[in-house]
Scaffold this motif. Sequence first.
Motif, PDB file in Angstrom:
ATOM      1  N   HIS A  77      -0.266   5.101  -0.808  1.00 35.15           N
ATOM      2  CA  HIS A  77      -1.097   5.309   0.384  1.00 35.15           C
ATOM      3  C   HIS A  77      -0.196   5.674   1.560  1.00 35.15           C
ATOM      4  O   HIS A  77       0.710   4.922   1.908  1.00 35.15           O
ATOM      5  CB  HIS A  77      -1.889   4.044   0.714  1.00 35.15           C
ATOM      6  CG  HIS A  77      -2.902   3.685  -0.324  1.00 35.15           C
ATOM      7  ND1 HIS A  77      -4.053   4.403  -0.537  1.00 35.15           N
ATOM      8  CD2 HIS A  77      -2.928   2.661  -1.232  1.00 35.15           C
ATOM      9  CE1 HIS A  77      -4.760   3.857  -1.504  1.00 35.15           C
ATOM     10  NE2 HIS A  77      -4.092   2.802  -1.957  1.00 35.15           N
TER      11      HIS A  77
ATOM     12  N   ASP B 157       2.142   1.925  -3.378  1.00 32.88           N
ATOM     13  CA  ASP B 157       1.094   2.408  -4.288  1.00 32.88           C
ATOM     14  C   ASP B 157       0.702   3.848  -4.005  1.00 32.88           C
ATOM     15  O   ASP B 157      -0.194   4.387  -4.672  1.00 32.88           O
ATOM     16  CB  ASP B 157      -0.144   1.519  -4.180  1.00 32.88           C
ATOM     17  CG  ASP B 157       0.098   0.137  -4.777  1.00 32.88           C
ATOM     18  OD1 ASP B 157       1.053   0.000  -5.571  1.00 32.88           O
ATOM     19  OD2 ASP B 157      -0.650  -0.800  -4.434  1.00 32.88           O
TER      20      ASP B 157
ATOM     21  N   ASP C 187      -9.766  -2.212  -1.435  1.00 32.80           N
ATOM     22  CA  ASP C 187      -8.330  -2.426  -1.257  1.00 32.80           C
ATOM     23  C   ASP C 187      -8.062  -3.705  -0.463  1.00 32.80           C
ATOM     24  O   ASP C 187      -7.103  -4.436  -0.751  1.00 32.80           O
ATOM     25  CB  ASP C 187      -7.697  -1.232  -0.542  1.00 32.80           C
ATOM     26  CG  ASP C 187      -7.730   0.033  -1.388  1.00 32.80           C
ATOM     27  OD1 ASP C 187      -7.571  -0.077  -2.606  1.00 32.80           O
ATOM     28  OD2 ASP C 187      -7.930   1.129  -0.813  1.00 32.80           O
TER      29      ASP C 187
ATOM     30  N   ILE D 111      -7.500   3.482   3.117  1.00 26.46           N
ATOM     31  CA  ILE D 111      -7.757   2.114   2.673  1.00 26.46           C
ATOM     32  C   ILE D 111      -9.259   1.850   2.668  1.00 26.46           C
ATOM     33  O   ILE D 111      -9.956   2.099   3.657  1.00 26.46           O
ATOM     34  CB  ILE D 111      -7.027   1.112   3.577  1.00 26.46           C
ATOM     35  CG1 ILE D 111      -5.530   1.421   3.614  1.00 26.46           C
ATOM     36  CG2 ILE D 111      -7.272  -0.303   3.092  1.00 26.46           C
ATOM     37  CD1 ILE D 111      -4.862   1.422   2.252  1.00 26.46           C
TER      38      ILE D 111
ATOM     39  N   ASP E 178      -8.744  -6.753  -2.663  1.00 27.73           N
ATOM     40  CA  ASP E 178      -7.730  -6.940  -3.699  1.00 27.73           C
ATOM     41  C   ASP E 178      -6.508  -7.687  -3.184  1.00 27.73           C
ATOM     42  O   ASP E 178      -5.831  -8.382  -3.970  1.00 27.73           O
ATOM     43  CB  ASP E 178      -7.294  -5.579  -4.256  1.00 27.73           C
ATOM     44  CG  ASP E 178      -8.378  -4.944  -5.120  1.00 27.73           C
ATOM     45  OD1 ASP E 178      -9.280  -5.680  -5.562  1.00 27.73           O
ATOM     46  OD2 ASP E 178      -8.331  -3.714  -5.317  1.00 27.73           O
TER      47      ASP E 178
ATOM     48  N   TRP F 141       0.829  -1.211   0.000  1.00 33.72           N
ATOM     49  CA  TRP F 141       0.000   0.000   0.000  1.00 33.72           C
ATOM     50  C   TRP F 141       0.861   1.258   0.000  1.00 33.72           C
ATOM     51  O   TRP F 141       0.545   2.228  -0.691  1.00 33.72           O
ATOM     52  CB  TRP F 141      -0.917  -0.013   1.221  1.00 33.72           C
ATOM     53  CG  TRP F 141      -2.068  -0.961   1.073  1.00 33.72           C
ATOM     54  CD1 TRP F 141      -2.592  -1.445  -0.085  1.00 33.72           C
ATOM     55  CD2 TRP F 141      -2.835  -1.538   2.125  1.00 33.72           C
ATOM     56  NE1 TRP F 141      -3.640  -2.300   0.170  1.00 33.72           N
ATOM     57  CE2 TRP F 141      -3.825  -2.373   1.524  1.00 33.72           C
ATOM     58  CE3 TRP F 141      -2.804  -1.449   3.512  1.00 33.72           C
ATOM     59  CZ2 TRP F 141      -4.738  -3.092   2.267  1.00 33.72           C
ATOM     60  CZ3 TRP F 141      -3.730  -2.160   4.252  1.00 33.72           C
ATOM     61  CH2 TRP F 141      -4.684  -2.973   3.646  1.00 33.72           C
TER      62      TRP F 141
END
Length: 341
Positions: free
Chosen positions: A116, A114, A126, A122, A129, A111
């Motif tokens: 975050h 990506d 999320d 979140i 996934d 995360w």
Amino acid sequence: MLICRGSIGATAGRSRPCSPLSRNAGQSENEMASRRSRRAGTSSRTTVVMSNPRYYFERQTRDLPGPMLRELRIWFTVLHDGSAVPPRSKPRAAATIRSRTRWALPILEAWAADGHHSLREISREDILDVLPAGGTPRAGIGGALRSIFSTLKAHKVTFTNPTARMNMGNYERPIPMPANTDTLRTLVNTADPTAAALATLIVFHGLSSAELCALQQTDLRDGRAHLANRVVPLAEPVRAQLRRYLDYRNRRWPGSINTHFFVHYLNSGSNRPVSSQWINKRIGMSPRALRQDRILDETIATGGDMRRVCDFFGVVMATALHYSTVLGHPSLTGETTPSST
């Protein structure tokens, strides 16, 4: 010139020069003491890393974004210290904290990669996934994430709990199988008195690693092991190996103040228990495998008497029921499945 003070003999009360020999001897002793301290320090640091959950947590999460790390520290504090304010909770075991940190860390790092920076970002999508399809990975990752988000939501750190009402599945429990008989025989007859005492307690009576770590010298009396939830009559081979270990311990650490039954050179001068990692190293294999073999043997010998298994080994009924699933297994009964034609 170096001066030695407080000399004894005809020159007592007067200062005298130190000889180069005595000066070198002092340096040699200091160097030896320094080397011993460094060796002990290395072992101590390794022990701290393994046993201190706070140090482990900080070391594993140090590369995460600042906001996410602050939120995780709140979660860690609640698990490690408990919470005296609503919602109240008790401290969790160090092994639980380490396990949940290990399961959650790859997801948290993904995360962060990506983009975050906070767990408030979140969403439920999320979570879905990153969850595996099923089995132990889904239960491990899902349980760790649920622990984090439910704790943060309860303490008003995040606005929602994206793991709410989400099925995380269950851990897979493999069918327990017996250990190799030759391996068991080698363990209980080893020349190492410590390894032999540990192995016989597990092989004969199925003690767990936690019980071995917590075992006190006063718990072994009158031919019985007085454990926290049961009293175990000790077999004669076990009593012989325990006497042998006590003789070794008294010779090796005659002045030890440790009240625990098992000690080593790092804890002989304190009252700290040994660790499960130390037990694994001494016997050369996982104590869990030996304990499973003993419980399995009792289950087969009693025909699946679950109440007896619970009383003998201090396990819950669900564990005894799991061991009873091996009854009638072809690899244990000697039956062979017919080959397909």
